[in-house]
Design an enzyme around this catalytic site. Structure first.
Site, mmCIF file in Angstrom:
data_model
loop_
_atom_site.group_PDB
_atom_site.id
_atom_site.type_symbol
_atom_site.label_atom_id
_atom_site.label_comp_id
_atom_site.label_asym_id
_atom_site.label_seq_id
_atom_site.Cartn_x
_atom_site.Cartn_y
_atom_site.Cartn_z
ATOM 1 N NE ARG A 172 -4.155 1.661 2.209
ATOM 2 C CZ ARG A 172 -4.327 2.512 3.217
ATOM 3 N NH1 ARG A 172 -3.520 2.468 4.264
ATOM 4 N NH2 ARG A 172 -5.295 3.404 3.193
ATOM 5 C CG HIS A 192 -1.638 5.345 -0.269
ATOM 6 N ND1 HIS A 192 -2.425 6.000 0.658
ATOM 7 C CD2 HIS A 192 -2.384 4.304 -0.711
ATOM 8 C CE1 HIS A 192 -3.587 5.370 0.771
ATOM 9 N NE2 HIS A 192 -3.582 4.329 -0.050
ATOM 10 N N GLY A 217 3.780 11.062 -8.371
ATOM 11 C CA GLY A 217 4.645 10.049 -8.947
ATOM 12 C C GLY A 217 5.391 9.223 -7.923
ATOM 13 C CG ASN A 220 -1.290 8.852 3.076
ATOM 14 O OD1 ASN A 220 -1.734 7.908 2.428
ATOM 15 N ND2 ASN A 220 -0.631 9.851 2.523
ATOM 16 N N PRO A 269 -8.058 7.513 -4.383
ATOM 17 C CG PRO A 269 -8.646 6.197 -6.204
ATOM 18 C CD PRO A 269 -7.463 6.630 -5.407
ATOM 19 C CG HIS A 317 -8.362 -3.761 -1.270
ATOM 20 N ND1 HIS A 317 -9.371 -2.824 -1.403
ATOM 21 C CD2 HIS A 317 -7.235 -3.041 -1.008
ATOM 22 C CE1 HIS A 317 -8.885 -1.603 -1.231
ATOM 23 N NE2 HIS A 317 -7.580 -1.710 -1.004
ATOM 24 C CG ASP A 338 -9.841 -12.526 0.763
ATOM 25 O OD1 ASP A 338 -10.940 -13.058 0.973
ATOM 26 O OD2 ASP A 338 -8.961 -13.026 0.042
#
Length: 403
Positions: free
Chosen positions: A63, A67, A73, A95, A165, A195, A242
């Site tokens: 992750r 991010h 970039g 964050n 998002p 995820h 999950d």
């Protein structure tokens, strides 16, 4: 004519030089093949140990790379702490109380610096750590392109601007946010498969499990048991993204969406009667297809606006730009120099005295040699002068005798 040609050539050469200094070089898979050939071993050993200790860490490191790349970039800016010059990205809405794994990246950087100091960027460490995390949890492999350099600053405002998002995103917002960084809808659905590992905080899915209708009722009840309805109560309680295989990188995530067991609204909207339903169903049935598309999308995501060539820097410490690191080191050295006095030992004093005596003897010897040489030179001069005087007298006498 010739001079004007030379001037034109010089201007052209200068222009090309400066253009080369600011242009972006291409990322390559073998960027460190000579300068740091063991970089993957160094990163992998630390990441595997961290994931073995805590399975969730694999998702956290993956992750971090996501991010980082989505805000200005893939430049390692997410790793920077706040300084007097800027407010970093760690406390931005997407964050804060969410991204983690910074201590592991510190350990990775320390390990890499021990193998090849000052060579590998923190941005590249994030990219390799993402790969090693997926591999540690049984996921696919891809060829990581390298050669990124680190940013010297970070942007709190950019991280807060919506480029990442949120978990409440609509399908159109997800598509638009990924397209804005050059990723397709297929890339978005494949990357969302990340995820299949990791966990989410209650604040991220509370509204879904209490208010949404496109959710399996038994699944919602099970999640409510650890996420109370009142805001502020159990906000940091965790649930796996999950529900089937939370610690394995597989395609079970997509089966969850088909069964309306997506934990986040943004997840479930990938399979909610929209344009991406068919991709979700494809990945659910065909894990090889998911793995191939996920790997390709990770490579494309790693290409988002990297700093290369002479742009950016190679940070000494992933948490601070080099100018801050060097300032801190300089201040520390000055404080130590002022506060610590180490008296000379008797041995050092005696050694110093011996050196002074030897130096004095050398100087005296040189002076004696010079005086001796000067004395001998005077004697030689006196002899030559006397000889010249005698020769002159002889010549005068001979002249007088002849006359």
């Amino acid at each position: 004519m010739a001079s004007s040609i030379l001037i034109s050539f010089a201007l052209l050469a200068s222009t090309l030089f400066f253009m080369s200094g600011t242009s972006s070089a291409q990322l390559t898979h073998n960027f460190y093949s000579k300068s740091c050939p063991k970089v993957f071993d160094a990163v992998g050993s630390v990441v595997r140990a961290a994931v073995a200790k805590e399975k969730r860490m694999g998702a956290s490191l993956l992750r971090l790379h996501f991010h980082d790349c989505f805000v200005n970039g893939c430049d390692g800016s997410i790793l920077l702490d706040d300084t007097s010059s800027f407010t970093g990205e760690k406390t931005a809405r997407p964050n804060v109380n969410s991204v983690r794994g910074f201590n592991v990246i510190d350990d990775v950087k320390k390990k890499v610096e021990g193998v090849c100091p000052g060579v590998v960027s923190c941005a590249d460490i994030l990219a390799i750590s993402a790969l090693e995390s997926v591999l540690a949890l049984g996921g696919p492999e891809w060829t990581v392109k390298l050669g990124r350099r680190d940013s010297k600053t970070a942007s709190f405002s950019a991280a807060n601007s919506g480029v990442i998002p949120p978990p409440t995103s609509t399908l159109s917002n997800l598509i638009n946010r990924f397209q804005a960084v050059g990723l397709s809808t297929r890339d978005m659905v494949a990357l969302s498969g990340a995820h299949t590992i990791g966990q989410a905080r209650c604040t991220s899915f509370r509204a879904r499990i209490y208010n949404d209708t496109n959710i399996d009722a038994a699944f919602a009840r099970s999640r409510r048991s650890n996420c109370p309805r009142p805001s502020g109560s159990g906000d940091n309680n965790l649930a796996p993204l999950d529900v089937k295989t939370p610690n394995s990188f597989d395609n079970a995530y997509y089966g969850n969406l088909i069964s309306q067991k997506g934990l986040l609204r943004s997840d479930q909207r990938l399979h909610n009667g929209g344009s991406t339903d068919s991709l979700v169903e494809q990945y659910s049935k065909n894990p090889r297809s998911f793995y191939a598309d996920f790997a390709a999308a990770m490579v494309r995501m790693g290409d988002i606006r990297p700093l290369t060539g002479r742009n950016g820097e190679i940070r000494k410490n992933c948490r601070v730009p080099n100018y801050v690191f060097l300032e801190a080191a300089s201040i520390s050295l000055r404080i130590e120099a002022r506060s610590v006095y180490i008296p000379p030992s008797p041995d050092s004093i005696s050694n110093f005295a011996i050196c002074r005596i030897l130096l004095s003897m050398i100087v005296v010897g040189c002076c004696c040699f010079c005086l001796f040489y000067f004395y001998e030179s005077l004697k030689m001069f006196e002899f030559l002068a006397y000889k010249y005087y005698i020769d002159e007298l002889k010549s005068i006498w001979m002249v007088n005798v002849v006359n």
